[in-house]
Write a protein that holds these residues in place. Sequence first.
Motif, mmCIF file in Angstrom:
data_model
loop_
_atom_site.group_PDB
_atom_site.id
_atom_site.type_symbol
_atom_site.label_atom_id
_atom_site.label_comp_id
_atom_site.label_asym_id
_atom_site.label_seq_id
_atom_site.Cartn_x
_atom_site.Cartn_y
_atom_site.Cartn_z
ATOM 1 N N CYS A 128 0.810 -1.219 0.000
ATOM 2 C CA CYS A 128 0.000 0.000 0.000
ATOM 3 C C CYS A 128 0.843 1.269 0.000
ATOM 4 O O CYS A 128 0.290 2.373 -0.119
ATOM 5 C CB CYS A 128 -0.942 0.004 1.206
ATOM 6 N N SER A 129 2.162 1.141 0.121
ATOM 7 C CA SER A 129 3.017 2.324 0.109
ATOM 8 C C SER A 129 3.301 2.833 -1.295
ATOM 9 O O SER A 129 3.813 3.944 -1.464
ATOM 10 C CB SER A 129 4.334 2.038 0.831
ATOM 11 N N SER A 130 2.977 2.052 -2.329
ATOM 12 C CA SER A 130 3.305 2.452 -3.706
ATOM 13 C C SER A 130 2.093 2.919 -4.505
ATOM 14 O O SER A 130 2.174 3.062 -5.721
ATOM 15 C CB SER A 130 3.998 1.300 -4.442
ATOM 16 N N VAL A 131 0.968 3.177 -3.819
ATOM 17 C CA VAL A 131 -0.245 3.578 -4.548
ATOM 18 C C VAL A 131 -0.311 5.082 -4.779
ATOM 19 O O VAL A 131 -1.231 5.579 -5.441
ATOM 20 C CB VAL A 131 -1.525 3.121 -3.810
ATOM 21 N N GLY A 132 0.653 5.832 -4.256
ATOM 22 C CA GLY A 132 0.696 7.260 -4.483
ATOM 23 C C GLY A 132 -0.204 8.046 -3.545
ATOM 24 O O GLY A 132 -0.750 7.521 -2.574
ATOM 25 N N SER A 133 -0.366 9.310 -3.867
ATOM 26 C CA SER A 133 -1.186 10.211 -3.066
ATOM 27 C C SER A 133 -2.657 10.056 -3.429
ATOM 28 O O SER A 133 -3.018 9.335 -4.368
ATOM 29 C CB SER A 133 -0.742 11.658 -3.303
ATOM 30 N N TYR A 134 -3.510 10.786 -2.704
ATOM 31 C CA TYR A 134 -4.923 10.832 -3.071
ATOM 32 C C TYR A 134 -5.054 11.205 -4.543
ATOM 33 O O TYR A 134 -4.355 12.099 -5.032
ATOM 34 C CB TYR A 134 -5.668 11.899 -2.263
ATOM 35 N N PHE A 135 -5.954 10.530 -5.238
ATOM 36 C CA PHE A 135 -6.258 10.908 -6.618
ATOM 37 C C PHE A 135 -7.017 12.237 -6.579
ATOM 38 O O PHE A 135 -8.067 12.336 -5.948
ATOM 39 C CB PHE A 135 -7.107 9.816 -7.271
ATOM 40 N N ASN A 136 -6.475 13.242 -7.242
ATOM 41 C CA ASN A 136 -7.076 14.580 -7.175
ATOM 42 C C ASN A 136 -6.871 15.296 -8.514
ATOM 43 O O ASN A 136 -6.061 16.217 -8.634
ATOM 44 C CB ASN A 136 -6.451 15.386 -6.027
ATOM 45 N N PRO A 137 -7.620 14.866 -9.543
ATOM 46 C CA PRO A 137 -7.389 15.399 -10.889
ATOM 47 C C PRO A 137 -7.794 16.851 -11.067
ATOM 48 O O PRO A 137 -7.287 17.533 -11.951
ATOM 49 C CB PRO A 137 -8.233 14.479 -11.769
ATOM 50 N N TYR A 138 -8.734 17.310 -10.260
ATOM 51 C CA TYR A 138 -9.175 18.705 -10.372
ATOM 52 C C TYR A 138 -9.895 19.108 -9.095
ATOM 53 O O TYR A 138 -10.363 18.276 -8.340
ATOM 54 C CB TYR A 138 -10.114 18.897 -11.568
ATOM 55 N N THR A 139 -9.971 20.377 -8.861
ATOM 56 C CA THR A 139 -10.656 20.890 -7.679
ATOM 57 C C THR A 139 -12.156 20.777 -7.874
ATOM 58 O O THR A 139 -12.687 21.133 -8.929
ATOM 59 C CB THR A 139 -10.279 22.358 -7.433
ATOM 60 N N ASN A 140 -12.824 20.226 -6.872
ATOM 61 C CA ASN A 140 -14.283 20.091 -6.933
ATOM 62 C C ASN A 140 -14.873 20.866 -5.771
ATOM 63 O O ASN A 140 -14.421 20.743 -4.636
ATOM 64 C CB ASN A 140 -14.677 18.613 -6.850
ATOM 65 N N GLY A 141 -15.874 21.661 -6.059
ATOM 66 C CA GLY A 141 -16.430 22.539 -5.043
ATOM 67 C C GLY A 141 -17.027 21.824 -3.854
ATOM 68 O O GLY A 141 -17.055 22.363 -2.751
ATOM 69 N N SER A 142 -17.506 20.564 -4.051
ATOM 70 C CA SER A 142 -18.172 19.859 -2.962
ATOM 71 C C SER A 142 -17.198 19.073 -2.092
ATOM 72 O O SER A 142 -17.579 18.591 -1.033
ATOM 73 C CB SER A 142 -19.248 18.924 -3.517
ATOM 74 N N ARG A 143 -15.916 18.926 -2.537
ATOM 75 C CA ARG A 143 -14.916 18.225 -1.721
ATOM 76 C C ARG A 143 -13.540 18.713 -2.136
ATOM 77 O O ARG A 143 -13.220 18.731 -3.327
ATOM 78 C CB ARG A 143 -15.039 16.710 -1.914
ATOM 79 N N SER A 144 -12.733 19.089 -1.185
ATOM 80 C CA SER A 144 -11.449 19.703 -1.515
ATOM 81 C C SER A 144 -10.491 18.732 -2.191
ATOM 82 O O SER A 144 -9.696 19.130 -3.043
ATOM 83 C CB SER A 144 -10.810 20.292 -0.261
ATOM 84 N N VAL A 145 -10.554 17.442 -1.811
ATOM 85 C CA VAL A 145 -9.698 16.425 -2.427
ATOM 86 C C VAL A 145 -10.591 15.334 -3.004
ATOM 87 O O VAL A 145 -11.326 14.664 -2.270
ATOM 88 C CB VAL A 145 -8.710 15.817 -1.405
ATOM 89 N N TYR A 146 -10.542 15.151 -4.310
ATOM 90 C CA TYR A 146 -11.408 14.224 -5.037
ATOM 91 C C TYR A 146 -11.417 12.826 -4.419
ATOM 92 O O TYR A 146 -12.461 12.245 -4.179
ATOM 93 C CB TYR A 146 -10.924 14.169 -6.483
ATOM 94 N N GLY A 147 -10.243 12.274 -4.173
ATOM 95 C CA GLY A 147 -10.154 10.884 -3.736
ATOM 96 C C GLY A 147 -10.344 10.645 -2.256
ATOM 97 O O GLY A 147 -10.409 9.494 -1.819
ATOM 98 N N ASN A 148 -10.448 11.707 -1.473
ATOM 99 C CA ASN A 148 -10.616 11.579 -0.025
ATOM 100 C C ASN A 148 -12.106 11.434 0.275
ATOM 101 O O ASN A 148 -12.813 12.420 0.519
ATOM 102 C CB ASN A 148 -10.023 12.796 0.673
ATOM 103 N N ILE A 149 -12.606 10.201 0.287
ATOM 104 C CA ILE A 149 -14.055 9.957 0.319
ATOM 105 C C ILE A 149 -14.654 10.250 1.685
ATOM 106 O O ILE A 149 -15.740 10.814 1.792
ATOM 107 C CB ILE A 149 -14.344 8.499 -0.105
ATOM 108 N N GLY A 150 -13.967 9.879 2.758
ATOM 109 C CA GLY A 150 -14.502 10.127 4.089
ATOM 110 C C GLY A 150 -14.266 8.957 5.028
ATOM 111 O O GLY A 150 -13.397 8.113 4.785
#
Length: 226
Positions: A128-150
């Motif tokens: 799990c250390s090689s999967v990279g950072s949160y996937f965040n292709p663009y800024t979305n108004g409803s969530r600051s980081v796309y891949g950070n689901i909760g």
Amino acid sequence: MALTKIEFAVQMTCDSCERDVRNSLDNVDGVKNIEIDLKSGSVVVDTTLSADEVFKKLEQSGKKVVLKGYGNLSGVVILDTGKKSVKGVVRFVQQTPNICIIDGTVDGLNPGKHQISVHECGDLSEGCSSVGSYFNPYTNGSRSVYGNIGCVNAESNGRAAFRIDDNVIKLSEIIGRSFVISDEKNNRLACGIIARSAGLFQNPKKICACDGISLWDEKSQPKPSL
């Protein structure tokens, strides 16, 4: 929550079996419609419940049950990399252009809150250390980081069962990337690669071509130790 269809294979042999299956779902909150085909052993449910919740209700009929399809455009991740005691399955269903249902069951967790997220790389070469950072292709108004689901909550038995109707994730953008569940200190516990999976009526499987085992025998086969 959005209403979606889930298809199960249920081992039924007679009208009495069909009645038992229907009775297991009748008057269940969150189940809106039940379609049962005795001949094919198919049960299709319109529901706002998670797949795990419907599965448990169907098992109360005393019949063997296997989930076969979910929604129309679907993906799945098997959480089998990371901490050996943590295992799970998470499904993604693009229910509408703006709603992706994230439906999962993860076992082997410590009770309490855990973070779930999509990461940029489908690379498990270093766990799990090689999967990279949160996937965040663009800024979305409803969530600051796309891949950070909760966060999801694990019960005292170590199981987190959840269904989230997410209005940020798009299934087409996350296939081939990684899904991670972490503890409250952001330690990555388990991960896997998100793959395309069978949607509704897209899985006609009755016998596994690789070993000739039937659907029901396969369900009861012991899993290899890890």
